[in-house]
Write a protein that holds these residues in place. Structure first.
Motif, short mmCIF file in Angstrom:
data_model
loop_
_atom_site.label_atom_id
_atom_site.label_comp_id
_atom_site.label_asym_id
_atom_site.label_seq_id
_atom_site.Cartn_x
_atom_site.Cartn_y
_atom_site.Cartn_z
N ALA A 119 0.83 -1.21 0.00
CA ALA A 119 0.00 0.00 0.00
C ALA A 119 0.86 1.26 0.00
O ALA A 119 0.54 2.24 -0.68
CB ALA A 119 -0.92 0.00 1.21
N THR A 120 1.96 1.24 0.74
CA THR A 120 2.85 2.41 0.77
C THR A 120 3.49 2.64 -0.59
O THR A 120 3.60 3.78 -1.06
CB THR A 120 3.93 2.21 1.85
OG1 THR A 120 3.29 2.01 3.12
CG2 THR A 120 4.83 3.43 1.93
N LEU A 121 3.92 1.57 -1.25
CA LEU A 121 4.50 1.70 -2.59
C LEU A 121 3.47 2.25 -3.58
O LEU A 121 3.78 3.12 -4.41
CB LEU A 121 5.02 0.35 -3.07
CG LEU A 121 6.32 -0.15 -2.42
CD1 LEU A 121 6.58 -1.60 -2.81
CD2 LEU A 121 7.49 0.73 -2.82
N LEU A 143 11.44 2.00 7.48
CA LEU A 143 11.06 1.40 8.76
C LEU A 143 10.47 0.00 8.56
O LEU A 143 10.64 -0.88 9.42
CB LEU A 143 10.07 2.30 9.49
CG LEU A 143 10.66 3.59 10.07
CD1 LEU A 143 9.56 4.57 10.46
CD2 LEU A 143 11.53 3.27 11.29
N LEU A 144 9.79 -0.20 7.45
CA LEU A 144 9.26 -1.53 7.17
C LEU A 144 10.39 -2.52 6.90
O LEU A 144 10.26 -3.72 7.20
CB LEU A 144 8.31 -1.47 5.97
CG LEU A 144 6.93 -0.89 6.28
CD1 LEU A 144 6.16 -0.59 5.00
CD2 LEU A 144 6.14 -1.84 7.16
N GLY A 145 11.50 -2.04 6.32
CA GLY A 145 12.66 -2.91 6.19
C GLY A 145 13.19 -3.35 7.54
O GLY A 145 13.53 -4.53 7.74
N ALA A 146 13.25 -2.41 8.49
CA ALA A 146 13.68 -2.77 9.85
C ALA A 146 12.68 -3.71 10.51
O ALA A 146 13.06 -4.63 11.24
CB ALA A 146 13.86 -1.50 10.68
N GLY A 171 7.72 4.85 15.03
CA GLY A 171 8.23 5.49 13.82
C GLY A 171 7.27 5.40 12.66
O GLY A 171 7.05 6.38 11.93
N ILE A 172 6.68 4.22 12.46
CA ILE A 172 5.71 4.07 11.37
C ILE A 172 4.48 4.94 11.62
O ILE A 172 3.97 5.61 10.71
CB ILE A 172 5.31 2.59 11.21
CG1 ILE A 172 6.52 1.76 10.76
CG2 ILE A 172 4.18 2.45 10.20
CD1 ILE A 172 6.25 0.27 10.67
N ALA A 173 3.98 4.97 12.85
CA ALA A 173 2.83 5.82 13.17
C ALA A 173 3.16 7.29 12.93
O ALA A 173 2.30 8.08 12.50
CB ALA A 173 2.40 5.59 14.62
N ALA A 174 4.41 7.68 13.20
CA ALA A 174 4.81 9.08 13.02
C ALA A 174 4.75 9.50 11.55
O ALA A 174 4.59 10.69 11.26
CB ALA A 174 6.21 9.30 13.57
N THR A 175 4.87 8.55 10.63
CA THR A 175 4.79 8.92 9.21
C THR A 175 3.40 9.41 8.83
O THR A 175 3.24 10.09 7.81
CB THR A 175 5.18 7.75 8.31
OG1 THR A 175 4.27 6.66 8.49
CG2 THR A 175 6.59 7.27 8.62
N TRP A 176 2.40 9.06 9.60
CA TRP A 176 1.07 9.65 9.44
C TRP A 176 0.95 10.94 10.25
O TRP A 176 0.51 11.96 9.74
CB TRP A 176 -0.01 8.67 9.88
CG TRP A 176 -0.39 7.64 8.88
CD1 TRP A 176 -1.08 7.83 7.71
CD2 TRP A 176 -0.09 6.24 8.93
NE1 TRP A 176 -1.24 6.63 7.05
CE2 TRP A 176 -0.64 5.63 7.77
CE3 TRP A 176 0.57 5.43 9.84
CZ2 TRP A 176 -0.56 4.28 7.51
CZ3 TRP A 176 0.67 4.07 9.59
CH2 TRP A 176 0.12 3.51 8.44
N GLY A 211 5.89 12.79 0.51
CA GLY A 211 6.78 11.84 -0.14
C GLY A 211 7.87 11.36 0.79
O GLY A 211 8.20 10.16 0.84
N ALA A 212 8.45 12.28 1.57
CA ALA A 212 9.48 11.90 2.54
C ALA A 212 8.91 10.96 3.60
O ALA A 212 9.58 10.02 4.05
CB ALA A 212 10.07 13.14 3.19
N ALA A 213 7.66 11.20 4.00
CA ALA A 213 7.04 10.33 5.00
C ALA A 213 6.85 8.91 4.46
O ALA A 213 7.08 7.92 5.17
CB ALA A 213 5.69 10.92 5.43
N LEU A 214 6.43 8.80 3.20
CA LEU A 214 6.23 7.47 2.61
C LEU A 214 7.56 6.72 2.46
O LEU A 214 7.63 5.51 2.71
CB LEU A 214 5.54 7.61 1.25
CG LEU A 214 4.08 8.09 1.28
CD1 LEU A 214 3.58 8.39 -0.13
CD2 LEU A 214 3.19 7.07 1.96
N VAL A 215 8.61 7.43 2.06
CA VAL A 215 9.91 6.77 1.95
C VAL A 215 10.41 6.34 3.33
O VAL A 215 10.96 5.24 3.49
CB VAL A 215 10.92 7.73 1.28
CG1 VAL A 215 12.33 7.15 1.35
CG2 VAL A 215 10.53 7.97 -0.18
#
Length: 686
Positions: A218-220, A262-265, A307-312, A253-257
Motif C-alpha cells: 500500500a505504501t508503494l 522502517l518496514l525494512g527494519a 516510527g511508522i505511526a509518526a509517518t502519518w 513523499g518523505a514520510a512514505l519513503v
C-alpha cells in the motif's frame, strides 16, 4: 476490545446492580465530557487549507485590468508547476506562467500571480489547485470581470483534484495501509505481551506477516500514485519518473519513503520474533535467552511502531493548523492505541479459531491492554474532536462532523459488545485452569515425543508409545496405520527408527486434534469466539470510517470557507456580495447561493450568481429567480431573470435599482419539479 473487555466500574465483588449503575454513570460522564469539550468555543481554522479570499474577489467587476491576482488561504499550501491558470473569455492564458509567490502575511498565507499586460474587457476564470500542509490536494475556481461581464468559452473539468480513478485507488491504498499497520503492530504486540508461545503458531505468524506485506504494498502504491493524485489525475502519470522525483521532495513523499525504510527494519524484527524467539519456547533451558530476546524485541518493536505511526502524524491533519506541537504526539499515541486494540483483537480472534492452545491467561492480559488502549483513545479522541470540529453547527452540519458521529456510534457499539463478552471471558478464566494445565502437559508430551523421535530416541519412544493406554487414539485419526499388536509395533519400531518417528508424530497429531475437539466443544470458548468476531466486524467498518475521516475536510475549515452569511459592501458603495443558505426539503435540496451585485449602485447592475452544494461543488438547479424589494418605500418586488451560463453559474444583466437604500434580495431556488424555496437577505445598495 476483546474478550477481553476491560473491567469498567467497581470490582467484580460488587453486586450486579451496582456494577450496571456504575457502568451507566461512567458512560454518561464520558459522553458528557466528549461533547462538552468537543463543542467548546471555536478556535482558528485548520487543515485542510481553504481559500479565504482573493483580489479581485469572486464575481467582482473591475474598471481596469489588474496587474496581478492575489489568493489568500487559511494556511500554507504548496503549488506545483502550472497550478494556477488564469484564462480570458476565449480560454487563452492571461497569466505569465510563473509560479505563485508566497507573500507570507500573518496567519493567513497570500500568494501572488502576475498577469499579462493589455488584457481586454470580459469575464476571466481563475482555476487553481494546491496541496495543503496536511498533504491533501485542494482545488477551486472563480471568475472576475474587467469592464463588464461577458460570456466565456472556458470549460472547467468536472472532477476535483484527488478524484476519479486515481483518487479511488489512492483511497483504497490508504485504507489498506491503515489495516496493514493495525495487523502488523497489534498482532506483534499481542504475541509479545499476551501470548509469547503464540510466536510459534503458524496462523498468528501468517496474520502479522500479511499485515507487513499489506502495509508495504500500500505504501508503494501511494508513493507511485501521489503525483497524479495531487496533479493531473491521470493513472499513466504514476510511472512518470519526473513526477516521482517531485513527490520525493515533498513532506508526504518523505514520510512514505521513511515508512518503507522502517518496514525494512520491521522485517528483521519479525524474523527474530518468529525465528529465534519462537524457538526459545521449545527448549526449557532457554529461559535466560528468552528474557533477553523479549526485552530487546519489546524496545525495538515499540520504536519501529512509533516510527511508522509518526509517518502519518507528522505529515497529515495533526501536522497543520491549531497546536501542531501537541496534536502530533497525541495523534501518534492515538494510532498506536488503535493498533494495540484492533490488531490485538484480530490476533485473539485468529488464535481462538485457528490454534487449540490459546488460554484464558492470554485473554486476561489482552483485556488489560485493551482497557488501557480505550483510555488513551478516549483522551486523544476528545482533543482531536475539539481541534477539528469545535461547535454544534460544525458537528451536525458538515460531512466531517457527521462522519465523526458515525465513528463515535461505532465505538459505542464495540464497547457494548465487549461489555457483554465479559461473561465469556470470566467463565473461561475461572473454568479453564485445570484444563489448560492438562493441555500444556499434553502439548509438552507430544512435542517431547516428536523431538525424541527426531533426535534418535525413537526406539524407546515408540516402545513406550505403543503400549495400550486407553486413550482416545482408538478409533480416531483416519488414515493412521494402527499396529495389530503391541509386540508387533514394538518390534517394528525397534527395527525401523523411521517408523518409530512416524508413530511418534502420529500420536502427537492425534493428541493435538483431540485437544482441539475438546476446546471447540467448550461453550464458553465458542461464546467468546462469537463475541470477538462481532467486535472485529464492527472494527472493520470503524477503520473504514476513520480512513474516510482522514481524507475529509475538517469541520472547522469547512465552516471557515463558508464564511459569513451576511452581505458585505464597501462603505463608499461598490460591488455587494451576498451568501444565502437554502434547503428545499427534497433530495439534494441543501446548498448555498452566492451572489455578486456590481457595481452595487443605483441604476443598472449585473448579477453573478453561483449555486453550491453542501460540499462546495457547483450544483445544477432547474430554475433560479431573483427579486429586489425596498420595503421602506413600498417599491418592488422588482424581478431579475438570471440566465444559466454553466453548471451552478447564472448571470443577470441590467437589473435596475432605482434609488439607494436597504434592499431585500429574495432568491427562489427550485431543485426538482416540486421542491422549491425562497430565501432573502437585506443589503445596502447605493
Amino acid at each position: 476490545m476483546t474478550a477481553t473487555a476491560p473491567h469498567f466500574g467497581p470490582p467484580p465483588s460488587a453486586s450486579p446492580a451496582r456494577r450496571r449503575l456504575a457502568a451507566a454513570g461512567l458512560l454518561a460522564a464520558l459522553v458528557g465530557l466528549v461533547f462538552g469539550l468537543l463543542l467548546g468555543a471555536a478556535g482558528p481554522a485548520l487543515a485542510h487549507a481553504a481559500l479565504t479570499g482573493s483580489d479581485p474577489q469572486d464575481g467582482a467587476v473591475v474598471d481596469t485590468a489588474p496587474r496581478k491576482i492575489t489568493l489568500t488561504f487559511s494556511e500554507k499550501v504548496a503549488f506545483g508547476d502550472d497550478s494556477v491558470r488564469i484564462l480570458d473569455p476565449s480560454g487563452e492564458r492571461a497569466d505569465t506562467g510563473t509560479a505563485p509567490r508566497d507573500l507570507k502575511c500573518g496567519s493567513d498565507r497570500e500568494y501572488e500571480v502576475p498577469l499579462r499586460t493589455g488584457l481586454s474587457n470580459g469575464t476571466y476564470t481563475v482555476a487553481w489547485q494546491a496541496v495543503s500542509a496536511d498533504s491533501h490536494p485542494i482545488s477551486g475556481a472563480f471568475t472576475f470581470s474587467i469592464g463588464a461581464p461577458s460570456k466565456t468559452a472556458v470549460s472547467l473539468p468536472s472532477n476535483e483534484v484527488g478524484g476519479g480513478l486515481v483518487g479511488v485507488l489512492y483511497d483504497i491504498a490508504r485504507y489498506a495501509a491503515y489495516a496493514g499497520f493495525v495487523l502488523l503492530a497489534g498482532g506483534a504486540a499481542f504475541v509479545l505481551a499476551c501470548w509469547p508461545r503464540g510466536a510459534g503458531a503458524r496462523p498468528l505468524q501468517r496474520l502479522v506477516v500479511r499485515g507487513w506485506m499489506t502495509l508495504t504494498v500500500a505504501t508503494l502504491v501511494m508513493l507511485m500514485l501521489r503525483s497524479p493524485y495531487t496533479g493531473s489525475g491521470k493513472l499513466a502519470d504514476a510511472f512518470d519518473l519526473d513526477g516521482l522525483k517531485a513527490v520525493l521532495d515533498t513532506k508526504p513523499g518523505a514520510a512514505l519513503v521513511s515508512r518503507l525504510l522502517l518496514l525494512g527494519a520491521s522485517a528483521l524484527f519479525l524474523a527474530v520474533l518468529f525465528g529465534a524467539y519462537a524457538r526459545t519456547h521449545t527448549r526449557r533451558e532457554a529461559e535466560g535467552e528468552r528474557k533477553d530476546l523479549t526485552f530487546g524485541l519489546a524496545i525495538g518493536g515499540a520504536v519501529i511502531a512509533a516510527g511508522i505511526a509518526a509517518t502519518w502524524s507528522f505529515a497529515e491533519h495533526a501536522s497543520a493548523g491549531l497546536q501542531p506541537g501537541i496534536a502530533m504526539p497525541l495523534d501518534l499515541l492515538h494510532l498506536l492505541a488503535v493498533a494495540a486494540w484492533l490488531g490485538g483483537l484480530t490476533a485473539l480472534l485468529v488464535a481462538l479459531y485457528r490454534t487449540p492452545d490459546i488460554d484464558a491467561v492470554a485473554a486476561g492480559r489482552f483485556s488489560r491492554i485493551a482497557f488501557g488502549s480505550v483510555l488513551v483513545l478516549t483522551a486523544t479522541g476528545i482533543y482531536q474532536s475539539w481541534r477539528q470540529v469545535g461547535s454544534w453547527s460544525a458537528l451536525t452540519g458538515t460531512e466531517y462532523g457527521q462522519l465523526l458521529l458515525v465513528k463515535v456510534g461505532l465505538v459505542a457499539v464495540m464497547v457494548g459488545i465487549a461489555w457483554g463478552s465479559r461473561r465469556w471471558t470470566a467463565r473461561l478464566a475461572t473454568g479453564g485452569t485445570g484444563e489448560e494445565q492438562r493441555d500444556d502437559r499434553g502439548a509438552e508430551a507430544g512435542a517431547g515425543a516428536d523431538a525424541d523421535a527426531v533426535t534418535g530416541d525413537g526406539v524407546e519412544g515408540a516402545k513406550a508409545g505403543a503400549e495400550p493406554s486407553g486413550t482416545a487414539a482408538e478409533g480416531s485419526g483416519a488414515g493412521l496405520e494402527e499396529p495389530r499388536t503391541p509386540d508387533a509395533a514394538s518390534v517394528s519400531a525397534a527395527e525401523d527408527p523411521v517408523r518409530a518417528a512416524q508413530l511418534a508424530r502420529q500420536r502427537a497429531a492425534m493428541a493435538t486434534a483431540e485437544q482441539k475437539r475438546n476446546r471447540d466443544a467448550d461453550p464458553d470458548r465458542s461464546g467468546l469466539r462469537r463475541s470477538v468476531l462481532a467486535e472485529v466486524g464492527v472494527a472493520v467498518v470503524l477503520l473504514a470510517v476513520t480512513t474516510v475521516l482522514t481524507a475529509t475536510e475538517p469541520a472547522r475549515t469547512e465552516e471557515e470557507a463558508r464564511g459569513s452569511t451576511t452581505a458585505t459592501a464597501p462603505a463608499s458603495g461598490g460591488p455587494v456580495a451576498v451568501k444565502l443558505p437554502f434547503d428545499t426539503g427534497g433530495e439534494n435540496g441543501k446548498g448555498t447561493v452566492r451572489m455578486n451585485i456590481a457595481p452595487g449602485r443605483t441604476g443598472a447592475n449585473d448579477l453573478h450568481i453561483w449555486v453550491d452544494g453542501p460540499g462546495g461543488k457547483a450544483m445544477d438547479v432547474p430554475e433560479l429567480k431573483v427579486a429586489f424589494t425596498l420595503e421602506s418605500k413600498g417599491i418592488g418586488p422588482l424581478p431579475a431573470t438570471p440566465t444559466r451560463v454553466t453548471e451552478g453559474h447564472w448571470i443577470a444583466s441590467g437589473a435596475q435599482i432605482p434609488i439607494a437604500g436597504d434592499w431585500k434580495v429574495a432568491v427562489t431556488v427550485r431543485t426538482s419539479d416540486i421542491d422549491q424555496t425562497t430565501v432573502d437577505k437585506n443589503v445596502k445598495i447605493g
